[in-house]
Design a protein around this motif. Structure first.
Motif, PDB file in Angstrom:
ATOM      1  N   PHE A   1       0.817  -1.216   0.000  1.00 55.51           N
ATOM      2  CA  PHE A   1       0.000   0.000   0.000  1.00 55.51           C
ATOM      3  C   PHE A   1       0.852   1.269   0.000  1.00 55.51           C
ATOM      4  O   PHE A   1       0.316   2.378   0.010  1.00 55.51           O
ATOM      5  CB  PHE A   1      -0.933   0.007   1.217  1.00 55.51           C
ATOM      6  CG  PHE A   1      -1.857  -1.175   1.268  1.00 55.51           C
ATOM      7  CD1 PHE A   1      -2.935  -1.267   0.397  1.00 55.51           C
ATOM      8  CD2 PHE A   1      -1.633  -2.213   2.164  1.00 55.51           C
ATOM      9  CE1 PHE A   1      -3.785  -2.361   0.426  1.00 55.51           C
ATOM     10  CE2 PHE A   1      -2.481  -3.309   2.210  1.00 55.51           C
ATOM     11  CZ  PHE A   1      -3.563  -3.385   1.330  1.00 55.51           C
ATOM     12  N   LEU A   2       2.174   1.110  -0.001  1.00 52.91           N
ATOM     13  CA  LEU A   2       3.073   2.259   0.068  1.00 52.91           C
ATOM     14  C   LEU A   2       3.367   2.781  -1.328  1.00 52.91           C
ATOM     15  O   LEU A   2       4.204   2.259  -2.051  1.00 52.91           O
ATOM     16  CB  LEU A   2       4.372   1.863   0.788  1.00 52.91           C
ATOM     17  CG  LEU A   2       4.202   1.219   2.167  1.00 52.91           C
ATOM     18  CD1 LEU A   2       5.573   0.921   2.781  1.00 52.91           C
ATOM     19  CD2 LEU A   2       3.371   2.099   3.093  1.00 52.91           C
ATOM     20  N   ASP A   3       2.652   3.824  -1.710  1.00 55.31           N
ATOM     21  CA  ASP A   3       2.766   4.430  -3.033  1.00 55.31           C
ATOM     22  C   ASP A   3       3.080   5.909  -2.857  1.00 55.31           C
ATOM     23  O   ASP A   3       2.314   6.645  -2.222  1.00 55.31           O
ATOM     24  CB  ASP A   3       1.446   4.243  -3.789  1.00 55.31           C
ATOM     25  CG  ASP A   3       1.469   4.828  -5.195  1.00 55.31           C
ATOM     26  OD1 ASP A   3       2.435   5.530  -5.551  1.00 55.31           O
ATOM     27  OD2 ASP A   3       0.501   4.597  -5.937  1.00 55.31           O
ATOM     28  N   ALA A   4       4.190   6.361  -3.410  1.00 58.98           N
ATOM     29  CA  ALA A   4       4.603   7.757  -3.260  1.00 58.98           C
ATOM     30  C   ALA A   4       3.618   8.731  -3.898  1.00 58.98           C
ATOM     31  O   ALA A   4       3.658   9.929  -3.618  1.00 58.98           O
ATOM     32  CB  ALA A   4       5.993   7.960  -3.852  1.00 58.98           C
TER      33      ALA A   4
ATOM     34  N   GLY B   1      -5.329  13.483  -5.194  1.00 64.32           N
ATOM     35  CA  GLY B   1      -6.771  13.324  -5.170  1.00 64.32           C
ATOM     36  C   GLY B   1      -7.364  13.026  -3.807  1.00 64.32           C
ATOM     37  O   GLY B   1      -8.588  12.941  -3.674  1.00 64.32           O
ATOM     38  N   LYS B   2      -6.534  12.877  -2.782  1.00 60.87           N
ATOM     39  CA  LYS B   2      -7.046  12.577  -1.446  1.00 60.87           C
ATOM     40  C   LYS B   2      -7.587  13.839  -0.783  1.00 60.87           C
ATOM     41  O   LYS B   2      -6.972  14.903  -0.850  1.00 60.87           O
ATOM     42  CB  LYS B   2      -5.935  11.970  -0.569  1.00 60.87           C
ATOM     43  CG  LYS B   2      -5.426  10.620  -1.049  1.00 60.87           C
ATOM     44  CD  LYS B   2      -6.509   9.567  -0.991  1.00 60.87           C
ATOM     45  CE  LYS B   2      -5.946   8.156  -1.233  1.00 60.87           C
ATOM     46  NZ  LYS B   2      -5.324   7.993  -2.558  1.00 60.87           N
TER      47      LYS B   2
ATOM     48  N   ALA C   1      -5.027   2.775   3.532  1.00 59.93           N
ATOM     49  CA  ALA C   1      -5.114   4.129   2.976  1.00 59.93           C
ATOM     50  C   ALA C   1      -4.228   5.099   3.749  1.00 59.93           C
ATOM     51  O   ALA C   1      -3.538   5.944   3.161  1.00 59.93           O
ATOM     52  CB  ALA C   1      -6.563   4.612   2.991  1.00 59.93           C
ATOM     53  N   LEU C   2      -4.240   4.999   5.078  1.00 58.57           N
ATOM     54  CA  LEU C   2      -3.425   5.898   5.896  1.00 58.57           C
ATOM     55  C   LEU C   2      -1.941   5.685   5.650  1.00 58.57           C
ATOM     56  O   LEU C   2      -1.160   6.646   5.605  1.00 58.57           O
ATOM     57  CB  LEU C   2      -3.745   5.693   7.377  1.00 58.57           C
ATOM     58  CG  LEU C   2      -5.151   6.106   7.834  1.00 58.57           C
ATOM     59  CD1 LEU C   2      -5.361   5.722   9.293  1.00 58.57           C
ATOM     60  CD2 LEU C   2      -5.376   7.599   7.631  1.00 58.57           C
ATOM     61  N   LEU C   3      -1.536   4.442   5.493  1.00 55.45           N
ATOM     62  CA  LEU C   3      -0.128   4.162   5.215  1.00 55.45           C
ATOM     63  C   LEU C   3       0.294   4.751   3.872  1.00 55.45           C
ATOM     64  O   LEU C   3       1.400   5.278   3.736  1.00 55.45           O
ATOM     65  CB  LEU C   3       0.125   2.649   5.228  1.00 55.45           C
ATOM     66  CG  LEU C   3       0.293   2.025   6.611  1.00 55.45           C
ATOM     67  CD1 LEU C   3       0.140   0.512   6.546  1.00 55.45           C
ATOM     68  CD2 LEU C   3       1.648   2.396   7.220  1.00 55.45           C
ATOM     69  N   GLY C   4      -0.592   4.674   2.882  1.00 52.70           N
ATOM     70  CA  GLY C   4      -0.284   5.265   1.589  1.00 52.70           C
ATOM     71  C   GLY C   4      -0.085   6.764   1.699  1.00 52.70           C
ATOM     72  O   GLY C   4       0.875   7.333   1.153  1.00 52.70           O
TER      73      GLY C   4
ATOM     74  N   ALA D   1       3.479   8.717   1.210  1.00 49.35           N
ATOM     75  CA  ALA D   1       3.612   9.758   0.192  1.00 49.35           C
ATOM     76  C   ALA D   1       4.120  11.055   0.810  1.00 49.35           C
ATOM     77  O   ALA D   1       4.987  11.737   0.233  1.00 49.35           O
ATOM     78  CB  ALA D   1       2.261   9.984  -0.493  1.00 49.35           C
ATOM     79  N   TYR D   2       3.596  11.400   1.998  1.00 42.25           N
ATOM     80  CA  TYR D   2       4.075  12.611   2.675  1.00 42.25           C
ATOM     81  C   TYR D   2       5.549  12.456   3.065  1.00 42.25           C
ATOM     82  O   TYR D   2       6.360  13.368   2.855  1.00 42.25           O
ATOM     83  CB  TYR D   2       3.232  12.922   3.910  1.00 42.25           C
ATOM     84  CG  TYR D   2       3.812  14.077   4.692  1.00 42.25           C
ATOM     85  CD1 TYR D   2       3.591  15.381   4.285  1.00 42.25           C
ATOM     86  CD2 TYR D   2       4.641  13.859   5.791  1.00 42.25           C
ATOM     87  CE1 TYR D   2       4.173  16.448   4.950  1.00 42.25           C
ATOM     88  CE2 TYR D   2       5.222  14.916   6.464  1.00 42.25           C
ATOM     89  CZ  TYR D   2       4.993  16.202   6.042  1.00 42.25           C
ATOM     90  OH  TYR D   2       5.584  17.247   6.686  1.00 42.25           O
TER      91      TYR D   2
END
Length: 537
Positions: free
Chosen positions: A303-306, A311-312, A511-514, A518-519
């Motif tokens: 789920f780790l996507d930079a 869009g969040k 979702a939170l991990l993604g 990214a941050y």
């Protein structure tokens, strides 16, 4: 729980110590050569799980060597100087476990990403070995658990090396209303590795300070309200408080059946995600974990996507847009970065709504603490068999057990009735209404996460007056609701770390991990500690 509000050397090619040669590291000079001090170099400083695995896979090093280097680092940095006092007990079996993992690796068996990786855990988590489980309390000295907590079973099954246990705020900071975080009667005062006269926050103070100072690869803390995310933020770490029920609580000295959970504390989101997945699973001894069936993952790294911020819709806590100007500036910089990455930001007021729930949370915690501790102690291998026994011990040993602050929270909890009491059931219903409140807000605003400053800047250690309010705190909404909460390094003010938080509804860890990843990848705000004696030096 917060009741109030060295440069990386890059390569490990030099790790060529043999098992037979490890005993030579016992003298001071060898300790300094292999563990260094704050001005020197340490081969494992800031290293990730993936990097350690690659070095073991290539044969450049072994789990035994890595484990010994961490042990040397603890002896030098934690105990000899600058003495951050994060580790309360070393596991005498650590090198034997590491040797067993090396043997398995040599035979071609790799259990997973934690195989041979040294981990420190908080001293309120049972281990069925030679180590005690005391919650930092002198009253609990001698408590050798008969078996591992469920999450420790999972940790061992994953191939991790249990390096030792970390100090904590005694009774997970549920002893006194004027306590000092990071202090326990058994372990003394843990210090912040960035500026050592500063408080590392709590209650998972030792886990936070240890992971920050590279005394281990990753660490485990526990949280009721802020006890993972606050020390993670104050120590420049990633901290994950999972959804209550994602990790089992059986075998952990409790505060609250409603809010308690253990969770990862690490230097990167990826390392925290690796540890998170390894310890999930349904435990028949913790009924709440049954709710995680079909919702948990054994690997969260996918789920780790930079690009996950694009869009969040993220709700920004409006109350955190005022206060300490340097903290607010960092938050606004983080907001600008998130918008640059494609996020849509919406101002919200979740803290005000949660505050309107009044004292319901503390009432619930007192009742559940009494019930949970009495249940734990009834079968524990120590002289204490009830909460009243603990209170009596502290009174009889006041100069050692309570030299700075007392035990009014223990006493007020002992005065409560059972869980059928109307005061409790009314408070529980009020506290749990936070789930609907947060859920409705997120649905109405179409939010993917809610965001704010995790915690204020580290306060000075003050054993006389206790902790003081530093103006920011974001742990309570997710804590009372039992929802997941992730903190990531946001930057520094006067060389002290600050964290930015993201939380959502139950089982939204993917979702939170993604979002957190990214941050993290866009901001890169994690810096190693410098072990300054005070702000002016």
């Amino acid at each position: 729980m917060n009741r109030r509000l060295f440069l990386r050397t890059g390569s490990l090619a030099g790790l060529t110590l043999t098992t037979a040669g490890l005993t030579a590291l016992d003298n001071t000079k060898s300790l300094k050569d292999s563990a260094t001090n704050q001005q020197g170099r340490f081969e494992l400083e800031e290293i990730t799980i993936d990097e350690l695995q690659q070095k073991m896979k290539s044969g450049q090093t072994s789990s035994v060597t890595i484990t010994q280097l961490y042990l040397n680092r603890i002896a030098l940095i934690d105990k000899a100087g600058p003495t951050i006092n994060a580790v309360i007990e070393i596991n005498k079996d650590a090198l034997a476990i590491a040797a067993a993992m090396d043997k398995e690796r040599k035979a071609g068996k790799i259990r997973g990403p934690l195989h041979g990786i040294p981990v420190l855990i908080k001293d309120n988590i049972n281990t069925g070995d030679k180590m005690m489980t005391t919650a930092g309390a002198l009253a609990m000295t001698g408590n050798i658990a008969a078996k591992d907590a469920f999450i420790v079973e999972q940790l061992r099954a994953a191939g991790a090396v249990l390096l030792g246990k970390t100090n904590l705020s005694e009774w997970a900071n549920f002893r006194s209303s004027r306590s000092t975080s990071g202090w326990s009667s058994r372990g003394g005062q843990t210090k912040c590795p960035y500026i050592t006269d500063r408080n590392p926050s709590g209650s998972s103070a030792g886990s936070g300070a240890a992971a920050a100072a590279s005394l281990c690869a990753v660490a485990i803390g526990t949280e009721t309200d802020g006890s993972i995310v606050s020390p993670a933020a104050v120590n420049g770490l990633v901290g994950i408080k999972p959804t209550v029920g994602l990790w089992s609580r059986s075998g952990i000295i409790p505060i609250s059946a409603t809010q308690d959970t253990a969770g990862p504390m690490a230097r990167t989101v990826r390392d925290a995600a690796i540890l998170l997945g390894a310890l999930t699973g349904v435990d028949s001894k913790d009924a709440v974990t049954m709710q995680s069936e079909g919702k948990y993952h054994k690997d969260y790294t996918g789920f780790l996507d930079a690009g996950s911020l694009k869009g969040k819709r993220i709700g920004i806590e409006k109350m955190h847009l005022k206060g300490n100007e340097k903290v607010v500036t960092l938050l606004r910089q983080a907001m600008a970065l998130m918008e640059k990455q494609g996020a849509i930001l919406v101002e919200v007021e979740i803290l005000k709504s949660i505050a309107e729930l009044g004292d319901a949370e503390f009432t619930v915690l007192q009742y559940e603490f009494k019930e949970g501790v009495n249940s734990y102690l009834a079968t524990a291998n120590c002289k204490m068999k009830s909460l009243q026994d603990v209170i009596d011990f502290n009174l009889q040993n006041e100069s050692r057990a309570m030299p700075y602050f007392k035990q009014e929270t223990l006493i007020s909890s002992q005065a409560k009735g059972n869980l059928d009491t109307k005061e409790y059931t009314d408070a529980l219903a009020k506290s749990l209404s936070s789930r609907t409140l947060i859920g409705n807000l997120m649905k109405e605003q179409q939010l993917d996460a809610v965001c704010g400053v995790t915690n204020g800047l580290a306060c000075c250690i003050d054993l006389i007056n206790g902790d003081y309010d530093t103006g920011f705190s974001f742990s309570t909404p997710a804590a009372v609701a039992g929802f997941p909460h992730i903190t990531v390094p946001m930057g520094f003010v006067h060389e002290l770390p600050l964290g930015i938080s993201f939380f959502g509804t139950a089982y939204t860890e993917p979702a939170l991990l993604g979002i957190a990843y990214a941050y993290e990848q866009a901001s890169k705000k994690r810096n190693k500690p410098t072990f300054k004696a005070d702000l002016l030096k």
